[in-house]
Write a protein that holds these residues in place. Structure first.
Motif, PDB file in Angstrom:
ATOM      1  N   ALA A  20       0.832  -1.206   0.000  1.00  0.00           N
ATOM      2  CA  ALA A  20       0.000   0.000   0.000  1.00  0.00           C
ATOM      3  C   ALA A  20       0.864   1.252   0.000  1.00  0.00           C
ATOM      4  CB  ALA A  20      -0.928  -0.009   1.207  1.00  0.00           C
ATOM      5  N   ARG A  21       1.930   1.246   0.774  1.00  0.00           N
ATOM      6  CA  ARG A  21       2.823   2.414   0.788  1.00  0.00           C
ATOM      7  C   ARG A  21       3.385   2.685  -0.598  1.00  0.00           C
ATOM      8  NH1 ARG A  21       4.499  -0.017   5.754  1.00  0.00           N
ATOM      9  NH2 ARG A  21       3.953   1.276   7.557  1.00  0.00           N
ATOM     10  N   ARG A  22       3.812   1.628  -1.267  1.00  0.00           N
ATOM     11  CA  ARG A  22       4.365   1.819  -2.619  1.00  0.00           C
ATOM     12  C   ARG A  22       3.311   2.407  -3.559  1.00  0.00           C
ATOM     13  NH1 ARG A  22       6.542  -3.302  -1.329  1.00  0.00           N
ATOM     14  NH2 ARG A  22       5.034  -4.387  -2.652  1.00  0.00           N
ATOM     15  N   CYS A  23       2.106   1.869  -3.488  1.00  0.00           N
ATOM     16  CA  CYS A  23       1.022   2.395  -4.334  1.00  0.00           C
ATOM     17  C   CYS A  23       0.714   3.851  -4.009  1.00  0.00           C
ATOM     18  CB  CYS A  23      -0.241   1.554  -4.146  1.00  0.00           C
ATOM     19  SG  CYS A  23      -0.186  -0.096  -4.865  1.00  0.00           S
ATOM     20  N   PHE A  24       0.583   4.150  -2.730  1.00  0.00           N
ATOM     21  CA  PHE A  24       0.195   5.496  -2.322  1.00  0.00           C
ATOM     22  C   PHE A  24       1.278   6.522  -2.663  1.00  0.00           C
ATOM     23  CE2 PHE A  24      -2.534   3.454   1.243  1.00  0.00           C
ATOM     24  CZ  PHE A  24      -3.572   3.261   0.349  1.00  0.00           C
ATOM     25  N   LEU A  25       2.541   6.160  -2.446  1.00  0.00           N
ATOM     26  CA  LEU A  25       3.626   7.083  -2.761  1.00  0.00           C
ATOM     27  C   LEU A  25       3.739   7.301  -4.268  1.00  0.00           C
ATOM     28  CD1 LEU A  25       6.372   5.893  -0.238  1.00  0.00           C
ATOM     29  CD2 LEU A  25       5.238   8.125  -0.262  1.00  0.00           C
ATOM     30  N   ALA A  31      -6.073   7.981  -6.195  1.00  0.00           N
ATOM     31  CA  ALA A  31      -5.887   7.322  -7.491  1.00  0.00           C
ATOM     32  C   ALA A  31      -5.566   5.841  -7.337  1.00  0.00           C
ATOM     33  CB  ALA A  31      -4.781   8.013  -8.284  1.00  0.00           C
ATOM     34  N   THR A  32      -5.350   5.399  -6.113  1.00  0.00           N
ATOM     35  CA  THR A  32      -5.053   3.989  -5.851  1.00  0.00           C
ATOM     36  C   THR A  32      -6.339   3.268  -5.464  1.00  0.00           C
ATOM     37  OG1 THR A  32      -2.801   4.456  -5.081  1.00  0.00           O
ATOM     38  CG2 THR A  32      -3.772   2.370  -4.393  1.00  0.00           C
ATOM     39  N   SER A  33      -6.658   2.211  -6.180  1.00  0.00           N
ATOM     40  CA  SER A  33      -7.829   1.398  -5.856  1.00  0.00           C
ATOM     41  C   SER A  33      -7.405   0.187  -5.038  1.00  0.00           C
ATOM     42  CB  SER A  33      -8.515   0.927  -7.142  1.00  0.00           C
ATOM     43  OG  SER A  33      -7.673   0.012  -7.836  1.00  0.00           O
ATOM     44  N   PHE A  38      -4.221  -5.025  -4.314  1.00  0.00           N
ATOM     45  CA  PHE A  38      -4.161  -6.493  -4.423  1.00  0.00           C
ATOM     46  C   PHE A  38      -3.028  -6.903  -5.369  1.00  0.00           C
ATOM     47  CE2 PHE A  38      -9.084  -6.221  -4.206  1.00  0.00           C
ATOM     48  CZ  PHE A  38      -9.032  -5.935  -2.861  1.00  0.00           C
ATOM     49  N   ALA A  39      -2.965  -6.213  -6.520  1.00  0.00           N
ATOM     50  CA  ALA A  39      -1.960  -6.565  -7.521  1.00  0.00           C
ATOM     51  C   ALA A  39      -0.554  -6.289  -7.001  1.00  0.00           C
ATOM     52  CB  ALA A  39      -2.211  -5.772  -8.809  1.00  0.00           C
ATOM     53  N   LYS A  55     -10.040   0.702   2.090  1.00  0.00           N
ATOM     54  CA  LYS A  55      -8.825   1.487   1.856  1.00  0.00           C
ATOM     55  C   LYS A  55      -8.600   2.469   3.004  1.00  0.00           C
ATOM     56  CE  LYS A  55      -8.614   4.541  -1.518  1.00  0.00           C
ATOM     57  NZ  LYS A  55      -8.502   5.132  -2.879  1.00  0.00           N
ATOM     58  N   ASP A  56      -9.679   3.014   3.559  1.00  0.00           N
ATOM     59  CA  ASP A  56      -9.521   3.932   4.687  1.00  0.00           C
ATOM     60  C   ASP A  56      -8.845   3.248   5.870  1.00  0.00           C
ATOM     61  OD1 ASP A  56     -10.550   6.112   3.410  1.00  0.00           O
ATOM     62  OD2 ASP A  56     -12.484   6.101   4.416  1.00  0.00           O
ATOM     63  N   GLU A  57      -9.156   1.977   6.103  1.00  0.00           N
ATOM     64  CA  GLU A  57      -8.498   1.246   7.193  1.00  0.00           C
ATOM     65  C   GLU A  57      -7.008   1.073   6.909  1.00  0.00           C
ATOM     66  OE1 GLU A  57     -10.135  -2.405   8.515  1.00  0.00           O
ATOM     67  OE2 GLU A  57     -12.058  -1.528   9.125  1.00  0.00           O
ATOM     68  N   VAL A  58      -6.673   0.853   5.654  1.00  0.00           N
ATOM     69  CA  VAL A  58      -5.254   0.734   5.288  1.00  0.00           C
ATOM     70  C   VAL A  58      -4.546   2.065   5.532  1.00  0.00           C
ATOM     71  CG1 VAL A  58      -3.627   0.286   3.410  1.00  0.00           C
ATOM     72  CG2 VAL A  58      -5.732  -1.046   3.567  1.00  0.00           C
ATOM     73  N   ILE A  59      -5.168   3.154   5.106  1.00  0.00           N
ATOM     74  CA  ILE A  59      -4.573   4.483   5.298  1.00  0.00           C
ATOM     75  C   ILE A  59      -4.375   4.767   6.782  1.00  0.00           C
ATOM     76  CG2 ILE A  59      -4.999   6.962   5.038  1.00  0.00           C
ATOM     77  CD1 ILE A  59      -6.491   6.261   2.408  1.00  0.00           C
ATOM     78  N   LEU A  60      -5.371   4.461   7.591  1.00  0.00           N
ATOM     79  CA  LEU A  60      -5.278   4.697   9.022  1.00  0.00           C
ATOM     80  C   LEU A  60      -4.152   3.877   9.638  1.00  0.00           C
ATOM     81  CD1 LEU A  60      -6.421   6.068  11.529  1.00  0.00           C
ATOM     82  CD2 LEU A  60      -8.056   4.190  11.742  1.00  0.00           C
ATOM     83  N   ALA A  61      -4.012   2.625   9.229  1.00  0.00           N
ATOM     84  CA  ALA A  61      -2.949   1.769   9.757  1.00  0.00           C
ATOM     85  C   ALA A  61      -1.574   2.320   9.394  1.00  0.00           C
ATOM     86  CB  ALA A  61      -3.105   0.346   9.227  1.00  0.00           C
TER      87      ALA A  61
END
Length: 210
Positions: A20-25, A31-33, A38-39, A55-61
């Motif tokens: 998730a960090r790689r996707c978000f950065l 823009a990240t689904s 998953f991919a 996704k909000d739970e991932v961001i919060l974590a």
């Protein structure tokens, strides 16, 4: 079926958050689904949803992990050598933040989290609690140095702590936007601003025990 160990669960959670960090950065939060996540993680939707419902739970974590890492850096540096000046402590914390940013982009993620908190009340509330923890640590640090006579007592320790939090945030912002060269001398500046008073240093040639 064999029971899944806590070690395995922790490793899988870390795998998801690292992806998730790689996707978000790379693409930002919006823009990240979840499909992108998953991919990137190489996992099925079901495998990810066992750990995070949205996704909000991932961001919060990620936000919590980032802040805890910074808090751990402050505690580690502040307690490693109680005799150091406040400037030395801050220089050490800032150096660790720079190293961590080079390793996994903690600065860029921090800025993404700060901006997301403007529209996400749950994230904003959690960020406030984590910032309160940082403020508490810096307040204790400032009060310790005031008691030792290494900081003036004209300003409350709480106000000094707010200044130190602002210094951390500003340094992270410049590091992320302008690059590491922009903050390469910030540590030296912190040492110059908050040196250990000459009266509290051992005299030249004297034993530190005397």
């Amino acid at each position: 079926m064999p029971k899944v160990s806590q070690q395995h669960r922790n490793a899988r959670r870390d795998q998801i958050l690292s992806a998730a960090r790689r996707c978000f950065l790379r693409d930002g939060f919006h823009a990240t689904s979840m499909q992108d996540l998953f991919a990137e993680a190489g996992l099925s939707a079901g495998a990810v949803y066992r750990y995070f419902a949205s996704k909000d739970e991932v961001i919060l974590a990620i936000a919590e992990d980032n802040m805890r890492e910074v808090l751990a850096m402050i505690n580690e540096v502040a307690t490693a050598d109680p005799g150091r000046s406040l400037g030395e402590v801050m220089a050490g914390v800032l150096a660790q933040v720079q190293a961590k940013d080079e390793a996994d982009g903690v600065g860029g993620m921090a800025i993404l989290v700060w901006s997301e908190a403007l529209r996400n009340p749950a994230l904003a509330a959690r960020l406030q609690l984590l910032l309160a923890g940082m403020h508490k640590d810096f307040t204790r640090l400032a009060a310790d140095h005031q008691r030792a006579g290494e900081l003036p007592g004209g300003a409350p320790a709480e106000a000094i702590a707010r200044l130190l939090v602002a210094l951390m945030a500003g340094s992270i912002l410049q590091l992320t936007i302008l690059g590491p060269d922009a903050v390469s001398d910030v540590g030296a500046a912190a040492r110059a601003l908050w040196p250990r008073p000459a009266s509290s240093r051992p005299a030249a040639g004297a034993s530190p025990d005397r």
